[in-house]
Scaffold this motif. Structure first.
Motif, PDB file in Angstrom:
ATOM      1  N   UNK A 217     -23.892   9.840 -44.431  1.00  0.00           N
ATOM      2  CA  UNK A 217     -23.540   8.486 -43.997  1.00  0.00           C
ATOM      3  C   UNK A 217     -23.321   8.480 -42.494  1.00  0.00           C
ATOM      4  N   UNK A 218     -23.666   7.371 -41.857  1.00  0.00           N
ATOM      5  CA  UNK A 218     -23.265   7.241 -40.460  1.00  0.00           C
ATOM      6  C   UNK A 218     -21.737   7.177 -40.440  1.00  0.00           C
ATOM      7  N   UNK A 219     -21.131   7.853 -39.473  1.00  0.00           N
ATOM      8  CA  UNK A 219     -19.671   7.983 -39.514  1.00  0.00           C
ATOM      9  C   UNK A 219     -18.935   6.819 -38.846  1.00  0.00           C
ATOM     10  N   UNK A 220     -19.616   6.102 -37.973  1.00  0.00           N
ATOM     11  CA  UNK A 220     -18.944   4.996 -37.276  1.00  0.00           C
ATOM     12  C   UNK A 220     -19.190   3.689 -38.008  1.00  0.00           C
ATOM     13  N   UNK A 221     -18.204   2.816 -37.971  1.00  0.00           N
ATOM     14  CA  UNK A 221     -18.443   1.476 -38.503  1.00  0.00           C
ATOM     15  C   UNK A 221     -19.369   0.736 -37.517  1.00  0.00           C
ATOM     16  N   UNK A 222     -20.019  -0.340 -37.969  1.00  0.00           N
ATOM     17  CA  UNK A 222     -21.005  -0.995 -37.113  1.00  0.00           C
ATOM     18  C   UNK A 222     -20.424  -1.398 -35.750  1.00  0.00           C
ATOM     19  N   UNK A 223     -21.128  -1.010 -34.707  1.00  0.00           N
ATOM     20  CA  UNK A 223     -20.669  -1.309 -33.346  1.00  0.00           C
ATOM     21  C   UNK A 223     -21.375  -2.577 -32.866  1.00  0.00           C
ATOM     22  N   UNK A 224     -20.920  -3.157 -31.752  1.00  0.00           N
ATOM     23  CA  UNK A 224     -21.459  -4.465 -31.345  1.00  0.00           C
ATOM     24  C   UNK A 224     -22.989  -4.513 -31.276  1.00  0.00           C
ATOM     25  N   UNK A 225     -23.603  -3.486 -30.712  1.00  0.00           N
ATOM     26  CA  UNK A 225     -25.063  -3.556 -30.575  1.00  0.00           C
ATOM     27  C   UNK A 225     -25.784  -2.768 -31.658  1.00  0.00           C
ATOM     28  N   UNK A 226     -25.018  -1.988 -32.441  1.00  0.00           N
ATOM     29  CA  UNK A 226     -25.634  -1.007 -33.364  1.00  0.00           C
ATOM     30  C   UNK A 226     -26.468  -0.020 -32.534  1.00  0.00           C
ATOM     31  N   UNK A 227     -27.784  -0.244 -32.464  1.00  0.00           N
ATOM     32  CA  UNK A 227     -28.596   0.618 -31.595  1.00  0.00           C
ATOM     33  C   UNK A 227     -28.288   0.241 -30.148  1.00  0.00           C
ATOM     34  N   UNK A 228     -27.948   1.237 -29.312  1.00  0.00           N
ATOM     35  CA  UNK A 228     -27.712   0.902 -27.895  1.00  0.00           C
ATOM     36  C   UNK A 228     -29.008   0.395 -27.263  1.00  0.00           C
ATOM     37  N   UNK A 229     -28.904  -0.288 -26.139  1.00  0.00           N
ATOM     38  CA  UNK A 229     -30.121  -0.741 -25.449  1.00  0.00           C
ATOM     39  C   UNK A 229     -30.949   0.496 -25.098  1.00  0.00           C
ATOM     40  N   UNK A 230     -32.220   0.457 -25.434  1.00  0.00           N
ATOM     41  CA  UNK A 230     -33.046   1.658 -25.286  1.00  0.00           C
ATOM     42  C   UNK A 230     -33.843   1.636 -23.988  1.00  0.00           C
ATOM     43  N   UNK A 243     -42.983   4.407 -25.243  1.00  0.00           N
ATOM     44  CA  UNK A 243     -42.257   3.264 -24.665  1.00  0.00           C
ATOM     45  C   UNK A 243     -42.632   1.974 -25.378  1.00  0.00           C
ATOM     46  N   UNK A 244     -43.921   1.817 -25.631  1.00  0.00           N
ATOM     47  CA  UNK A 244     -44.394   0.568 -26.242  1.00  0.00           C
ATOM     48  C   UNK A 244     -43.778   0.366 -27.617  1.00  0.00           C
ATOM     49  N   UNK A 245     -43.498   1.458 -28.287  1.00  0.00           N
ATOM     50  CA  UNK A 245     -42.920   1.368 -29.621  1.00  0.00           C
ATOM     51  C   UNK A 245     -41.413   1.137 -29.581  1.00  0.00           C
ATOM     52  N   UNK A 246     -40.747   1.881 -28.711  1.00  0.00           N
ATOM     53  CA  UNK A 246     -39.280   1.930 -28.799  1.00  0.00           C
ATOM     54  C   UNK A 246     -38.516   1.226 -27.678  1.00  0.00           C
ATOM     55  N   UNK A 247     -39.021   1.292 -26.453  1.00  0.00           N
ATOM     56  CA  UNK A 247     -38.168   0.958 -25.302  1.00  0.00           C
ATOM     57  C   UNK A 247     -37.916  -0.540 -25.162  1.00  0.00           C
ATOM     58  N   UNK A 248     -36.720  -0.872 -24.749  1.00  0.00           N
ATOM     59  CA  UNK A 248     -36.422  -2.251 -24.342  1.00  0.00           C
ATOM     60  C   UNK A 248     -36.486  -2.353 -22.822  1.00  0.00           C
ATOM     61  N   UNK A 249     -36.131  -1.260 -22.150  1.00  0.00           N
ATOM     62  CA  UNK A 249     -36.211  -1.198 -20.695  1.00  0.00           C
ATOM     63  C   UNK A 249     -37.006   0.045 -20.331  1.00  0.00           C
ATOM     64  N   UNK A 250     -37.976  -0.111 -19.448  1.00  0.00           N
ATOM     65  CA  UNK A 250     -38.800   1.024 -19.037  1.00  0.00           C
ATOM     66  C   UNK A 250     -38.603   1.257 -17.541  1.00  0.00           C
ATOM     67  N   UNK A 251     -38.436   2.526 -17.181  1.00  0.00           N
ATOM     68  CA  UNK A 251     -38.324   2.901 -15.770  1.00  0.00           C
ATOM     69  C   UNK A 251     -39.619   3.504 -15.321  1.00  0.00           C
ATOM     70  N   UNK A 252     -40.115   3.043 -14.192  1.00  0.00           N
ATOM     71  CA  UNK A 252     -41.317   3.665 -13.681  1.00  0.00           C
ATOM     72  C   UNK A 252     -41.132   4.012 -12.218  1.00  0.00           C
ATOM     73  N   UNK A 253     -41.986   4.909 -11.751  1.00  0.00           N
ATOM     74  CA  UNK A 253     -41.905   5.330 -10.362  1.00  0.00           C
ATOM     75  C   UNK A 253     -43.305   5.268  -9.775  1.00  0.00           C
ATOM     76  N   UNK A 254     -43.394   4.905  -8.508  1.00  0.00           N
ATOM     77  CA  UNK A 254     -44.695   4.862  -7.841  1.00  0.00           C
ATOM     78  C   UNK A 254     -44.619   3.978  -6.627  1.00  0.00           C
ATOM     79  N   UNK A 255     -45.624   4.109  -5.754  1.00  0.00           N
ATOM     80  CA  UNK A 255     -45.586   3.381  -4.491  1.00  0.00           C
ATOM     81  C   UNK A 255     -46.654   2.312  -4.338  1.00  0.00           C
ATOM     82  N   UNK A 256     -47.641   2.345  -5.211  1.00  0.00           N
ATOM     83  CA  UNK A 256     -48.730   1.397  -5.026  1.00  0.00           C
ATOM     84  C   UNK A 256     -48.563   0.216  -5.973  1.00  0.00           C
ATOM     85  N   UNK A 257     -48.562  -0.990  -5.392  1.00  0.00           N
ATOM     86  CA  UNK A 257     -48.372  -2.190  -6.231  1.00  0.00           C
ATOM     87  C   UNK A 257     -49.512  -2.320  -7.233  1.00  0.00           C
TER      88      UNK A 257
END
Ligand SMILES: Cc1cc2nc3c(=O)[nH]c(=O)nc-3n(C[C@H](O)[C@H](O)[C@H](O)COP(=O)(O)O)c2cc1C
Length: 457
Positions: A217-230, A243-257
């Protein structure tokens, strides 16, 4: 006739930081105004969090690594000498205090799943979600240093794509725990009957997979977001699919627009391919902002900062990130000549070749890891930020520090009022959890893979 001007996109901002002395600006800890050496002191962190909240930052995003950077020179000496992401403390332990000292700021915590069993990890995140009243996010990473694998009793890391395969299954396990174990109506808190929770509405998770087996069993009772922001930051073909499957926020790096625009479009399209709304993914780009009240002031700050950059430290980081020993080739050689020194399995074959010399890479990377530099007055920086949002279709920035906390204090005092004046940045926080602040939604959308583990689905 009525004309309707398109509403400008709302800019999102995180501070991109780490519980250590050098995050991505090696050598800058030597600057007389830099305070990163106070990272072991909670007062330092509370001051930083309050500054960010004063500037309406969405989150303090805390990077993390396990292991030392020992690819450069094939030992850890340069990393240890220059405080290059070592010493490094656990980011999670900062969160409860900082949440207590703020009201709205979110916390994106990196946790490296390769070395943390999902059952105990899921409880730790739920605990943080409770204590922060739903202001926590998780940056899902698999790690990239073989030194972490060796320190954990494994000779080597798994291969690049296999790490993502493990991560996919890990996500399934934690989704089951967070979303599927306790029903929303499981808790009765009935003093009269003495029933706190209804066992019929709390489900044992049974998972038999290729990499994980779990019955519990999950040990914690339901928290406000359940799954944290991913949050997630992978840009390889496999990383984008994850990322396409799971992420809500994606971080990217690069210099060219143009290149970032292509990457963002691929990520959004791939999300649509998974039945998700491409706009549900909030994309942040790493950048370093150096702001002045005049262009001359900003330029003189930059010139001053640059004199403290540590070229060797930058190569220590690059060696760790790319799995290439840049210590083994002369500084003025082209980067391509260092390819033969690959020591770790990093599949970067889908990246365009970099025409610079080793020295040019290192010099650029001493400030914010080589992230795009936003330099100038409030108006220069706001223009540049807006141009990135429009041309590359990103949603905001992960601001790396040069001199900390000065970079953030300057940004909040100088640039934030200009962004607000332009109507592209919030003047107050929305109420609610981090997920509600970022996207108006308390729980993960029904199209997200976590949702299928909810009861009643
Ligand atoms: C902006 C940014 C931030 C990252 N932060 C972390 C981090 O804190 N910890 C970590 O282990 N990896 C971090 N990574 C590395 C990624 O998680 C990933 O391992 C790396 O980008 C390679 O994945 P890829 O081959 O799919 O691009 C970061 C990457 C980027 C681009």
């Amino acid at each position: 006739m009525m004309t309707s001007a398109a509403k400008p996109k709302e800019l999102r901002l995180n501070a991109f930081y780490m519980n250590c002395i050098t995050h991505q600006s090696p050598g800058l800890w030597r600057h007389p105004r830099d305070q990163t050496q106070r990272y072991t002191d909670l007062d330092y962190w509370v001051e930083l969090a309050r500054t960010l909240e004063r500037g309406y930052f969405d989150a303090l995003f805390l990077a993390d690594v396990l292991g030392v950077y020992d690819v450069y020179g094939r030992n850890a000496e340069a990393a240890l000498r220059g405080a290059v992401q070592v010493p490094v403390n656990d980011p999670m332990l900062l969160v409860p205090t900082l949440a207590y000292q703020t009201r709205h700021l979110g916390f994106g915590v990196t946790s490296i799943l390769s070395y943390d069993q999902p059952y105990a990890f899921a409880r730790r995140m739920s605990t943080l979600d409770h204590l922060t009243k739903g202001r926590v996010g998780w940056n899902v990473v698999t790690g990239y240093l073989d030194s972490a694998a060796r320190a954990s009793g494994r000779g080597k890391q798994r291969g690049h794509d296999q790490r993502y395969a493990v991560a996919d299954e890990y996500m399934e396990v934690v989704y089951k725990l967070w979303e599927g174990s306790w029903q929303d109506d499981a808790i009765l808190r009935d003093r009269d009957s003495g029933i706190f929770a209804d066992p019929g509405r709390i489900h044992k998770i049974v998972h038999e997979g290729e990499y994980f087996r779990l019955e519990g069993y999950h040990l914690s009772e339901p928290s406000p977001q359940r799954t944290p922001v991913l949050f997630q930051a992978g840009s390889s073909t496999r990383g984008r699919a994850f990322a396409a499957r799971h992420a809500e926020c994606v971080f990217i790096a690069g210099n060219s627009k143009t290149e970032i625009a292509r990457l963002v479009s691929e990520i959004r399209q791939a999300a649509a391919g998974h039945g998700r709304d491409p706009r549900d993914i909030t994309v942040f780009l790493s950048a370093v902002a150096i702001a002045g009240r005049s262009r001359a002031e900003a330029q003189s700050k930059l010139d001053d900062y640059r004199t403290y950059g540590d070229v060797e430290g930058a190569l220590v980081l690059q060696s760790g990130w790319q799995g290439i020993d840049f210590g083994a080739v002369p500084l003025d050689n082209p980067l391509s000549s260092a390819r033969e020194t690959v020591t770790q399995a990093h599949d970067r074959s889908d990246r365009a070749p970099d025409p610079r010399s080793v020295r040019q890479l290192a010099e650029a990377a001493t400030l914010g890891g080589g992230a795009p530099l936003l330099l100038g007055t409030a108006s220069d920086i706001a223009d540049e930020m807006q141009s990135w949002l429009e041309e590359a279709d990103i949603d905001g920035f992960n601001l790396v520090s040069a001199v900390a906390p000065e970079t953030y204090v300057d940004f909040v005092d100088i640039v934030v009022p200009e962004l607000q004046k332009r109507g592209v940045y919030k003047r107050d926080y929305r109420s609610g959890t981090l997920r509600e602040k970022l996207g108006d939604r308390p729980r993960l959308h029904a199209s997200h893979p976590a949702a299928r583990f909810r009861h009643g689905n």
